[in-house]
Write an enzyme that holds these catalytic residues in place. Structure first.
Site, PDB file in Angstrom:
ATOM      1  N   HIS A 175       2.174  -0.093  -2.137  1.00 26.76           N
ATOM      2  CA  HIS A 175       3.315  -0.865  -2.650  1.00 26.76           C
ATOM      3  C   HIS A 175       3.248  -0.916  -4.168  1.00 26.76           C
ATOM      4  O   HIS A 175       2.168  -0.879  -4.752  1.00 26.76           O
ATOM      5  CB  HIS A 175       3.274  -2.318  -2.155  1.00 26.76           C
ATOM      6  CG  HIS A 175       3.401  -2.461  -0.681  1.00 26.76           C
ATOM      7  ND1 HIS A 175       4.593  -2.354  -0.016  1.00 26.76           N
ATOM      8  CD2 HIS A 175       2.460  -2.715   0.276  1.00 26.76           C
ATOM      9  CE1 HIS A 175       4.400  -2.533   1.280  1.00 26.76           C
ATOM     10  NE2 HIS A 175       3.103  -2.754   1.489  1.00 26.76           N
ATOM     11  N   ASP A 213      -4.907  -2.715 -10.018  1.00 26.15           N
ATOM     12  CA  ASP A 213      -3.969  -1.607 -10.168  1.00 26.15           C
ATOM     13  C   ASP A 213      -4.600  -0.275  -9.741  1.00 26.15           C
ATOM     14  O   ASP A 213      -5.742   0.026 -10.103  1.00 26.15           O
ATOM     15  CB  ASP A 213      -3.518  -1.527 -11.628  1.00 26.15           C
ATOM     16  CG  ASP A 213      -2.302  -0.638 -11.799  1.00 26.15           C
ATOM     17  OD1 ASP A 213      -1.500  -0.532 -10.852  1.00 26.15           O
ATOM     18  OD2 ASP A 213      -2.159  -0.051 -12.887  1.00 26.15           O
TER      19      ASP A 213
HETATM   20 ZN   LIG Z   1       2.052  -2.983   3.162  1.00 29.23          ZN
END
Ligand SMILES: [Zn+2]
Ligand SMILES: [Zn+2]
Length: 290
Positions: A175, A213
């Protein structure tokens, strides 16, 4: 029936953070690039929220009146202005986002049944003021990209698929997470700030964005070796990582909002989590899954 009505307005203005009682070195230490003369500008977006009973015409207050008041009292003064000079309030207290929101509240209050003034300096920084003395909220929006897999370690693959669906597939998925961190604090009567913004940005960067990240959360973040990295658990973990460093900066973490996708986000409200008066049956996570 009570309703809240929100009205949007915008203005472009410049400002400069500089206190004449401080030396140049001290000013630069506190305010960084914002000290540069003759200043710099923002395209501010303002949301004014009012509340009240709906009248016989179906309105809390006539919106054309609301629009006119905002123009007459606020935007006609501030649009294309140098904020430091435009109102006396900004000579006493620097025109930071949170302080501009506070002063706009004070100036609109005689005309409108206000419940909130929200001011965006840009899409990734905004302040909320709700009429409570010098108390204000500041939100920073940022993002990180990460992969995860939803599977409870004590369950079989089939059982996990039953609970988590496609999110249990063995090699994970990713995501682009959007993260909004809201802090609450008292506006300093001279600097206009509830917190050192640069220091707050650094805390969020160092504690969350940089370590999270481009990781596989389950494997790269120790906390998620045993805890399933759902949006709820990620938001709770971020909240626990940020709470004490934000307190050390002199503010309080108020809310962490983690937006996993356009369809799915989760909010953790610190004030609710810590309030023992609230019944434990009250859901402290507001989450919507597709
Ligand atoms: Zn997910
Ligand atoms: Zn600025």
């Amino acid at each position: 029936m009570q309703c809240i009505v929100n009205r949007r307005a915008q203005f472009s203005a410049s400002h400069r953070y500089w206190l004449p009682e401080l030396s140049e070195v001290e000013n630069v230490q506190r305010f960084g690039l914002c000290t540069r003369a003759p200043g710099h500008g923002h395209n501010y977006v303002l949301f004014v929220s009012i509340a009240g009973e709906v009248d016989e015409y179906g309105m809390v207050q006539n919106l054309s009146e609301v629009k006119q008041v905002i123009k007459q009292e606020i935007t006609s003064h501030l649009d294309f202005s140098y904020l430091n000079d435009v109102w006396l309030e900004f000579q006493q207290t620097l025109p930071t986002t949170e302080n501009i929101a506070r002063v706009i509240w004070q100036r609109l209050l005689p005309y409108l049944p206000l419940v909130r003034v929200q001011l965006f300096e840009h899409p990734e920084l905004w302040a909320d003021y709700q009429g409570n003395g010098m108390e204000a909220y500041l939100t920073i929006s940022t993002h990180f990209s990460a992969a995860h897999r939803l599977a409870h370690p004590s369950l079989s693959y089939e059982e996990n698929c039953e609970i988590y669906g496609k999110c249990a597939r063995p090699n994970g998925h990713g995501h682009n997470y959007h993260l909004e961190v809201t802090v609450k604090g008292e506006i300093d009567p001279r600097t206009g700030m509830i917190v050192d913004l640069g220091a707050l940005q650094k805390v969020i960067e160092d504690r969350v964005v940089e370590p999270f990240d481009h990781t596989f959360l389950n494997k790269d973040i120790a906390h998620f070796a045993k805890v399933v990295p759902t949006a709820e658990n990620i938001a709770l973990h971020i909240s626990s990582l940020l709470k004490s460093p934000i307190r050390e900066l002199g503010a309080e973490l108020h809310k962490v909002k983690l937006i996993e996708s356009p369809n799915n986000s989760c909010e953790v409200l610190e004030t609710i989590l810590n309030n023992s008066d609230i019944p434990t049956t009250l859901p402290h996570l507001l989450s919507s899954k597709t």
